[in-house]
Design a protein around this motif. Structure first.
Motif, PDB file in Angstrom:
ATOM      1  N   ILE A 326       0.800  -1.304   0.215  1.00 42.19           N
ATOM      2  CA  ILE A 326      -0.192  -0.131  -0.178  1.00 42.19           C
ATOM      3  C   ILE A 326       0.957   1.181  -0.206  1.00 42.19           C
ATOM      4  O   ILE A 326       0.496   2.209  -0.718  1.00 42.19           O
ATOM      5  N   LEU A 327       1.949   1.095   0.794  1.00 37.07           N
ATOM      6  CA  LEU A 327       2.856   2.443   0.874  1.00 37.07           C
ATOM      7  C   LEU A 327       3.552   2.561  -0.695  1.00 37.07           C
ATOM      8  O   LEU A 327       3.636   3.752  -1.221  1.00 37.07           O
ATOM      9  N   ALA A 328       3.583   1.555  -1.373  1.00 38.53           N
ATOM     10  CA  ALA A 328       4.494   1.706  -2.633  1.00 38.53           C
ATOM     11  C   ALA A 328       3.406   2.338  -3.640  1.00 38.53           C
ATOM     12  O   ALA A 328       3.818   3.232  -4.247  1.00 38.53           O
ATOM     13  N   VAL A 329       2.063   2.017  -3.487  1.00 35.04           N
ATOM     14  CA  VAL A 329       1.003   2.713  -4.342  1.00 35.04           C
ATOM     15  C   VAL A 329       1.035   4.246  -3.946  1.00 35.04           C
ATOM     16  O   VAL A 329       1.054   5.217  -4.772  1.00 35.04           O
ATOM     17  N   LEU A 330       1.111   4.474  -2.745  1.00 33.71           N
ATOM     18  CA  LEU A 330       1.247   5.978  -2.350  1.00 33.71           C
ATOM     19  C   LEU A 330       2.222   6.778  -2.747  1.00 33.71           C
ATOM     20  O   LEU A 330       2.131   8.043  -3.021  1.00 33.71           O
ATOM     21  N   LEU A 331       3.422   5.987  -2.772  1.00 38.06           N
ATOM     22  CA  LEU A 331       4.655   6.488  -3.074  1.00 38.06           C
ATOM     23  C   LEU A 331       4.444   6.738  -4.643  1.00 38.06           C
ATOM     24  O   LEU A 331       5.254   7.688  -5.030  1.00 38.06           O
ATOM     25  N   PHE A 332       4.431   5.869  -5.249  1.00 39.42           N
ATOM     26  CA  PHE A 332       4.712   5.802  -6.990  1.00 39.42           C
ATOM     27  C   PHE A 332       3.673   6.084  -7.796  1.00 39.42           C
ATOM     28  O   PHE A 332       4.214   6.924  -8.855  1.00 39.42           O
TER      29      PHE A 332
END
Length: 456
Positions: A326-332
């Motif tokens: 989920i963090l990857a989606v928010l970052l990228f």
């Protein structure tokens, strides 16, 4: 598969003048696909095959060794990348579409033949025949045939040696298919960088080509850093000034080599180009601020989680692991929509940092390795039993590869395919399958309910 075969023969590789010559790598690729389809439909067990020079105990144990994807993934990605590409092959940088397609098929062919169960003499004969066919009748110019033969042979041999190196030095960290895909990808990147070093096109200012050059040069610099860290004798306990000095020297050597390669090939100042690409626009600065704020919040949350008592709940472990997705989606995802160039460079830097951090953890350098291992074991499961913890690498690379391969075609969905698949679909599939999954697919722990959540 029928559509793929028809596409190979119909589309070929448009940049090449003589489209009939594309039948050679296309025909070999069709044979590879047909072999794996037959192998899947037959009763042969995939796990009985190991590469010569390695043992079964060196690979990560799974229900499937991934041999099929090890022989098909990289060439199919290269082929899909080149369909509809109308760039001028004569003015391409590095290997170009032609070289990447031929070399990827050559590596896939030799990998498949060597694991086909044929006798040693027969497999070597087929490997040599495939190399000669691709080098002499492949879709590139007929002059310099000797150079083409050497290039294809080097790619095939380097792939074999790369797989052996990966599984021997990092035991039980990768399956056969994963090791093959890693070796093939690294070989293509190194050969592309070598081609750029020999052709040297000064004044290279195209952002896409510069991003690829920065990625490949950073990979070489990071590899040099890891080699220095691996060879230097370290103090096993506590923080040592000598160890810190050696770490700084290794980092400086790696960065210096990377910057030197970029400057030599492009004629540009690499530091100035990267700084202007990232900070030269207001959008880039906003993305950096957004990243720092989000990472600060995530770091605080994960630090709190690390201090909480560990739990044996499998569901809680999956929730912790998938929170990174989920963090990857928010970052990228927002970063790519705002400025793809900054995200491309950011992925490169992140991969180098991950490799260096994992090297420090494995070697237990300067007293940091033990602390890093203790923290990461809170988020690992039975799949991370090897020397290297690979889960975060797969998340990063899975999100980054579509962005790295994006040839400025403007297709947001394609570039963010990895982010959406790993960040959203994989998370839903894992949690739904674990909590509600009842029906399992044959010969695997995956559930039908989880697959349905992934597709939905």
């Amino acid at each position: 598969m029928g559509l793929l075969v028809l596409g190979m023969f119909h589309y070929g590789l448009p940049p090449f003048d003589d489209t009939t010559l594309t039948l050679v790598p296309g025909l070999l690729m069709c044979i590879i696909i047909a072999y794996y389809v037959y192998d899947r439909l037959s009763s042969n067990t995939d796990d009985t095959h190991v590469l010569s020079g390695t043992q079964t105990s060196m690979y990560r144990r799974r229900a499937d060794s991934g041999r099929m994807w090890g022989g098909m993934l990289v060439p199919l990605v290269v082929f899909a990348l080149n369909i509809g590409d109308v760039s001028d092959e004569k003015h391409s940088v590095g290997l170009g579409a032609c070289g990447a397609w031929v070399l990827s098929v050559a590596m896939a062919w030799t990998f498949t033949v060597r694991l086909s169960g044929l006798s040693s003499g027969c497999s070597w004969a087929l490997c040599v025949a495939g190399i000669l066919a691709l080098a002499l009748a492949g879709p590139w110019e007929r002059r310099n045939a000797g150079v083409h033969v050497c290039l294809v042979a080097v790619a095939a041999i380097a792939q074999h040696m790369g797989i052996q190196f990966v599984v021997r030095k990092l035991p039980r960290s990768f399956t056969l298919g994963e090791a093959a895909a890693i070796a093939q990808g690294i070989c293509l990147a190194l050969l592309d960088l070598a081609a750029q070093l020999f052709t040297r096109k000064q004044g290279l200012v195209d952002p896409q080509h510069m991003c690829v050059l920065v990625l490949e040069a950073a990979g070489v610099g990071t590899a040099l850093l890891v080699c220095v860290l691996y060879m230097v004798p370290w103090h096993s306990r506590g923080v040592s000034v000598k160890d810190t000095v050696w770490m700084c020297v290794a980092a400086g050597a790696g960065a210096g080599v990377a910057m030197g390669i970029i400057a030599f090939v492009s004629g540009a100042n690499p530091i100035r180009w990267i700084v202007l690409a990232v900070l030269g626009s207001q959008t880039g600065r906003i993305v950096l601020i957004y990243w720092f704020m989000l990472m600060a919040c995530a770091t605080a949350i994960y630090a709190w989680c690390a201090q909480t008592p560990t739990t044996s709940s499998k569901l809680m472990l999956h929730i912790k692991r998938k929170s990174y997705h989920i963090l990857a989606v928010l970052l990228f995802a927002p970063a790519y929509i705002a400025t793809p160039l900054v995200l491309h460079i950011g992925f490169t830097i992140a991969l180098c940092v991950f490799v260096c951090a994992e090297c420090v953890r494995v070697l237990c350098l300067n007293g940091w390795g033990t602390q890093m291992t203790h923290f990461m074991r809170r988020f690992t499961d039975a799949r991370d039993v090897g020397l290297v913890v690979t889960a975060h690498f797969y998340l990063l690379v899975g999100c980054a590869v579509p962005v790295w391969l994006d040839n400025t075609r403007g297709c947001v969905e394609a570039a963010l395919a990895g982010v959406l698949a790993l960040g959203v679909a994989d998370t839903c599939a894992s949690l739904v399958g674990l909590r509600f999954g009842l029906i399992k697919w044959p010969a695997t722990v995956k559930t039908v309910e989880g697959t349905g959540a992934f597709i939905a």
